[in-house]
Design an enzyme around this catalytic site. Structure first.
Site, PDB file in Angstrom:
ATOM      1  N   LYS A 218      19.809 -84.636   3.877  1.00  0.00           N
ATOM      2  CA  LYS A 218      18.304 -84.748   4.470  1.00  0.00           C
ATOM      3  C   LYS A 218      18.336 -84.009   6.096  1.00  0.00           C
ATOM      4  CE  LYS A 218      16.094 -87.781   1.328  1.00  0.00           C
ATOM      5  NZ  LYS A 218      15.812 -88.993   0.980  1.00  0.00           N
ATOM      6  N   ARG A 252      22.071 -92.488  -3.574  1.00  0.00           N
ATOM      7  CA  ARG A 252      21.463 -91.441  -4.155  1.00  0.00           C
ATOM      8  C   ARG A 252      21.995 -90.003  -3.617  1.00  0.00           C
ATOM      9  NH1 ARG A 252      17.120 -88.209  -3.729  1.00  0.00           N
ATOM     10  NH2 ARG A 252      15.989 -87.754  -5.669  1.00  0.00           N
TER      11      ARG A 252
END
Ligand code: HH2
Length: 283
Positions: A218, A252
């Protein structure tokens, strides 16, 4: 439905990301073809994924969303095939009750809701299917969420907003032991908020629910390291390690085998009864 593969084992749980989308921020366009998506799912299971999280709509900041029909068209054949062909738990990453319903029917045993239960029907469907429910913190919609980053105390407010959804889910009949919490790294958060959440993650992991975190590749990793999107595996491993050491139960991730190694070592360092060296080598 029966939930495959017990999740109560002692190793940190790995949720492999499978985005059947043209525009996801990292793997968009790679798995639009059902056969390619299924192949990638099987590969992630072979690499050590316990859960496969299948999504048909990007939720990257600014994204506009797709129709229910299109989302179903992308993911239902993939869910059917993977639930038949693997022992992994299949998770559906959706905010739409119609998609969730079809996915649970097709073999998904977990609903990953990145809207933090904006639609109560999601909880009702999960309860009826006896599935697992991930409640992920966010604000607004992906289109506008990065305008909703005003917090006095980000961790306190994330907890308060998640607990409202927990109460709703319980009232809808979702069993307590099927509810997972996720602080929503990158969702209505600045890069500094994401770091603060990692720094104080114990405040969330001590609430009594398994905690899932999703830092994989991210932008906050890029913000602090300067790494571009294709080169964030080191930063992801660091965030995953920090998360597990602060009590997260699951991560995740896109890069399953590397993160499996990172989480195993993080857990071995923190475990009360770490495996003896020989056992660990032979495991
Ligand atoms: N992050 C994304 C999507 N779903 N679900 C949970 N529970 N936690 C997360 O942090 C999370 C999530 C966004 O990442 P990705 O799926 O890789 O990209 P995109 O939304 O562009 O498809």
């Amino acid at each position: 439905m029966t939930v495959k593969r017990p999740l109560a084992n002692n190793h940190p749980i790995i949720m492999g990301i499978l985005n059947v989308t043209p525009d996801s921020f990292s793997d968009g366009g790679l798995y639009l073809d059902t056969r390619q998506a299924v192949r990638r799912g099987l590969e992630m299971v072979a690499e050590g994924a316990d859960i496969l999280d299948i999504g048909g709509e990007s939720t990257r900041p600014g994204s506009l969303g797709v129709s229910e029909e299109e989302e179903k068209r992308r993911i239902i054949p993939v869910i059917k095939a993977l639930s038949r062909r693997t022992g992994a738990l299949i998770s559906v990453d959706t905010r739409k009750p119609g998609v969730a319903d079809a996915a649970l029917e097709a073999g998904a045993g977990m609903l990953n809701d990145v809207s933090n239960l904006r639609d109560i029907r999601l909880a009702e469907l999960v309860a009826a299917a006896r599935a697992h429910l991930v409640l992920m913190h966010s604000r607004g919609t992906p289109e506008i969420m990065q305008q909703l980053t005003q917090y006095e105390d980000v961790v306190k407010e994330v907890i308060e907003e998640l607990m409202i959804s927990v109460e709703t889910a319980l009232a809808c009949g979702v069993p307590r032991d099927r509810i997972w919490l996720d602080p929503g790294i990158g969702f209505a958060k600045t890069a500094a908020h994401n770091l603060e959440i990692f720094r104080r993650l114990e405040e969330i992991t001590s609430l009594g629910y398994p905690v899932l975190i999703g830092p994989s590749r991210k932008s906050f990793i890029g913000a602090f390291s300067g790494a571009d999107i294709d080169n964030r595996i080191g930063g992801t491993a660091a965030a995953v390690t920090a998360g597990i050491m602060k009590g997260a139960s699951a991560v995740r991730v896109h890069d399953v085998s590397v993160m499996r190694q990172a989480t195993t070592i993080a857990r071995a360092i923190t475990a009360h009864q770490a495996p003896k060296v020989g056992e660990a080598v032979n495991a």
